[in-house]
Design a protein around this motif. Structure first.
Motif, PDB file in Angstrom:
ATOM      1  N   ASP B  76      42.452  43.067  40.122  1.00 51.76           N
ATOM      2  CA  ASP B  76      43.302  43.955  40.908  1.00 51.76           C
ATOM      3  C   ASP B  76      44.087  44.910  40.014  1.00 51.76           C
ATOM      4  O   ASP B  76      44.262  46.082  40.333  1.00 51.76           O
ATOM      5  CB  ASP B  76      44.265  43.118  41.768  1.00 51.76           C
ATOM      6  N   SER B  92      44.800  50.461  49.272  1.00 53.47           N
ATOM      7  CA  SER B  92      44.876  49.246  50.097  1.00 53.47           C
ATOM      8  C   SER B  92      43.577  49.046  50.877  1.00 53.47           C
ATOM      9  O   SER B  92      43.309  47.963  51.374  1.00 53.47           O
ATOM     10  CB  SER B  92      46.071  49.313  51.047  1.00 53.47           C
ATOM     11  N   ARG B  94      40.111  48.105  50.874  1.00 56.28           N
ATOM     12  CA  ARG B  94      39.306  47.290  49.952  1.00 56.28           C
ATOM     13  C   ARG B  94      38.022  47.996  49.522  1.00 56.28           C
ATOM     14  O   ARG B  94      37.638  47.987  48.354  1.00 56.28           O
ATOM     15  CB  ARG B  94      38.948  45.958  50.628  1.00 56.28           C
ATOM     16  N   ARG B  98      36.994  49.191  45.833  1.00 51.18           N
ATOM     17  CA  ARG B  98      35.851  48.615  45.134  1.00 51.18           C
ATOM     18  C   ARG B  98      34.960  49.708  44.554  1.00 51.18           C
ATOM     19  O   ARG B  98      34.471  49.605  43.429  1.00 51.18           O
ATOM     20  CB  ARG B  98      35.051  47.724  46.085  1.00 51.18           C
TER      21      ARG B  98
END
Lengths: 265, 417
Positions: B76, B92, B94, B98
């Motif tokens: 993270d 925020s 995801r 990624r």
């Protein structure tokens, strides 16, 4: 096999160094030496002459059992040195070769220094206790081979770097260093020029003071110059053995005469 | 005379043809060699550099605490660090996060972790971290992904290209020498995969092979050449040693699998077992080379030594063997070079396992250079294509070095008789 009167008979038995009786040598099925009987005297130069392939080198190599290294070679009969049968079971050829030195046709110094070449024999036989003794043995041997003055300043240079004649004298020094009683020479001058040959011949002349020298040679002049006794071999037979003078001036056998006058060989 | 002259032209012509054929053959061989090397270099050179990205990383104390270091949220932290260069992206989310952090190699988090474990005072600081990019971006940077390809056929989509270009514009992308190729062990990720494990494995295997085959081979050769009686039995042994040298290596691999691993219970994939197997193959080569070298020592030297009263073993060990040594060493090195490139027997004893650390001893699992090439050539990732070629180049470099040493030894110690 020879019919000439044996001059050795008038000598004392102690003067006979080597006695060969009824010697036969076979290479496989081929017989190279037939019925050789010979008495070789001490402190004498004995020359073996004869045409190529007559067996003179083969017989010479019987005297220090060099033929043992050839698998197919078989020796029969008796050879005595100082009354001892050298083909006896109890005789170690290694020990015999320390007593019977050999010089070969082609100079064959080890690819090591001059010093190590001469020192090799005394070292492996454990004849010296320390470096000083070894130094002395090497010097004596090189002096004995009339080489000392030429190489004393470069004993640690390779023996293979010497000239042909010097190499051959180095090989003689190497053979002499083990203090042999008999010195066998297999055409020692055939690879040398006339000057080197003369040097080696002078050397042989002085060596006979200490040893019994047996020399195989192709050169009849050489045999006449340096030997006291001469044996003529032909086709594996010892044809005639006598004083050198007799052989060259008044040979008994017609084959000997033909050979020394150049009609055969 | 006229007939001789007439025939002369014909003989000269034949000679010309023979020479022409010879030159042609050499030319063909050189061309093929050139094509081989050229194709290896043209695909392999890319693997000698590796795209890196340098980012500022804030080691967030909230994610990483000193008490529970190894389990900290390094992933993270890194993804946030990449995010700082893309203020418009909502980290925020995801999925978006990624995509962004996929620029970094998967190894980046471990590198960060190792740094922090080593120096816990870094927590709370902002550090500059230079890590490899992941393989697709490396390919992109090296021009192996064509930007003109329609998006649906392209490995990286348009947004990912833009992300990369943003970092490149900021001057954060660099392409230094890929030291990891030699200092890393194998990895699933091409950007992290290196040859260390293979080099170490090959080293242990060759060492074992040498220590076993050299003394045994020389001993056997000396006995056969110098001491053994020449009879039917020794002829039979000689024929079979020559046969042994011609046995396909895969057969030795099966033998090793059955005997060393099956019966003796030695570990699988171990370089020690690999070395034993290679020794089986190298030994006949060494025996043959040693016997040839012993035979080449002139008989006059043996006679000289025998003549002063040396025993048989003194002749062999003090004269013949030292003179034969250059020939023996040359044969040994060539045998070892063959062993280094041997693949099939190692595959059979399991030296093609996937092992991500270098072997610490000859009994640990390892790969060897040729089997590593085999593994990489089999891997689907694009990055392994160039790495396979690079590994082949490394292997060839070792082989050329060994052969050069052999030639050097031969010429240095060559003796004129």
């Amino acid at each position: 096999m020879y019919d000439a009167p044996t001059p050795g008979s008038k000598l004392d038995q102690t003067d006979i160094k080597i006695t060969a009786k009824n010697v036969q040598v076979y290479y496989g099925d081929t017989q190279a030496i037939k019925d050789v009987d010979v008495d070789i005297e001490d402190k004498t130069v004995t020359a073996f002459i004869g045409p190529s392939g007559c067996g003179k080198s083969t017989f010479l190599r019987c005297l220090n059992r060099m033929n043992d290294t050839i698998d197919v070679c078989r020796v029969e009969g008796d050879i005595f040195i100082d009354g001892e049968d050298i083909y006896d079971r109890n005789i170690d050829p290694v020990q015999l070769r320390a007593k019977v030195g050999m010089v070969f046709q082609k100079p064959n110094p080890f690819p090591k220094s001059i010093y190590d070449n001469v020192a090799y024999g005394p070292r492996i036989h454990g004849m010296v206790r320390n470096k000083a003794e070894l130094d002395e043995v090497v010097e004596t041997a090189l002096r004995g081979a009339a080489l000392w003055d030429e190489v004393k300043d470069r004993l640690d240079t390779p023996g293979t770097g010497l000239s042909g004649g010097q190499q051959q004298r180095l090989c003689i020094a190497r053979a002499v260093a083990t203090k042999p009683e008999v010195l066998l020479m297999d055409e020692p001058c055939s690879a040398l020029d006339p000057i080197a040959t003369a040097q080696v011949e002078d050397l042989i002349e002085s060596l006979k003071e200490q040893f019994s020298v047996v020399i195989v040679t192709h050169s009849m002049q050489q045999a006449a110059r340096i030997s006291q006794k001469t044996a003529f071999f032909h086709l594996g037979n010892l044809v005639e053995y006598d004083d050198t003078n007799t052989i060259f001036t008044n040979p008994t056998d017609s084959r000997t005469e033909s050979y020394i006058t150049g009609r055969i060989g | 005379m006229a007939t001789v002259r007439k025939g002369l032209a014909k003989r000269k012509r034949k000679e010309m043809i023979l020479q022409g054929v010879g030159i042609g053959a050499i030319g063909f061989a050189l061309t093929v060699l050139f094509i081989l090397i050229a194709s290896l270099v043209s695909t392999g050179y890319q693997a000698f550099t590796q795209t890196h990205v340098e980012i500022e990383v804030f080691v967030d104390p909230q994610e990483i605490s000193e008490e529970n270091l190894p389990r900290g949220g390094f992933r993270d932290v890194l993804s946030d660090s990449v995010g700082q260069y893309f203020p418009e992206v909502d980290m925020s989310d995801r999925g978006d996060a990624r995509v962004l952090s996929s620029i970094l190699s998967n190894g980046a988090q471990f590198k960060l972790r190792d740094m922090v474990v080593e120096d816990p005072s870094l927590i709370g600081q902002t550090i500059s971290l230079k890590v490899p990019t992941s393989d697709p971006y490396d390919q992109l940077n090296k021009g192996l992904i064509d930007r003109d390809t329609p998006e649906e056929f392209r490995r990286l989509k348009d947004p990912e290209l833009q992300n990369f270009d943003r970092l490149a514009d900021l001057g954060l992308i660099s392409k230094p020498l890929n030291t990891g190729l030699l200092s890393n062990a194998d990895s699933r990720f091409p950007e992290l995969a290196g040859l260390k494990g293979a080099l170490v494995g090959s080293f242990w295997a060759l060492l074992t092979c040498f220590l076993i085959s050299f003394p045994l081979g020389i001993g056997a050769a000396i006995y056969l050449e110098e001491f053994a009686p020449k009879n039917k039995l020794s002829d039979f042994i000689e024929v079979n040693i020559n046969n042994l040298a011609a046995v396909p290596s895969v057969v030795f691999g099966l033998l090793a699998l059955a005997v060393f691993i099956g019966w003796f219970g030695l570990p699988r994939s171990a370089p020690f077992v690999g070395g034993l197997t290679l020794a089986l193959m190298t030994m006949p080569t060494i025996i043959i080379a040693t016997r040839a070298a012993l035979k080449a020592v002139p008989p006059s030297i043996r006679e000289a030594a025998l003549g002063v009263g040396a025993s048989k073993s003194q002749v062999v060990f003090q004269h013949v063997l030292p003179l034969a040594m250059p020939g023996i060493l040359t044969g040994t090195i060539i045998g070892l070079a063959q062993a280094l490139g041997e693949t099939a027997p190692l595959l059979l004893i399991g030296m093609n396992a996937f092992i991500t650390s270098a072997a610490g001893s000859p009994f640990d699992s390892a790969t060897a250079l040729p089997t590593q090439i085999f593994i990489w050539a089999d891997s689907p990732e694009r990055g392994f294509v160039s790495r396979t070629s690079a590994a082949i180049l490394v292997l060839l470099a070792f082989l050329i070095t060994m052969n050069a040493i052999a030639i050097f030894l031969r010429s240095k110690f060559e003796r004129k008789w």
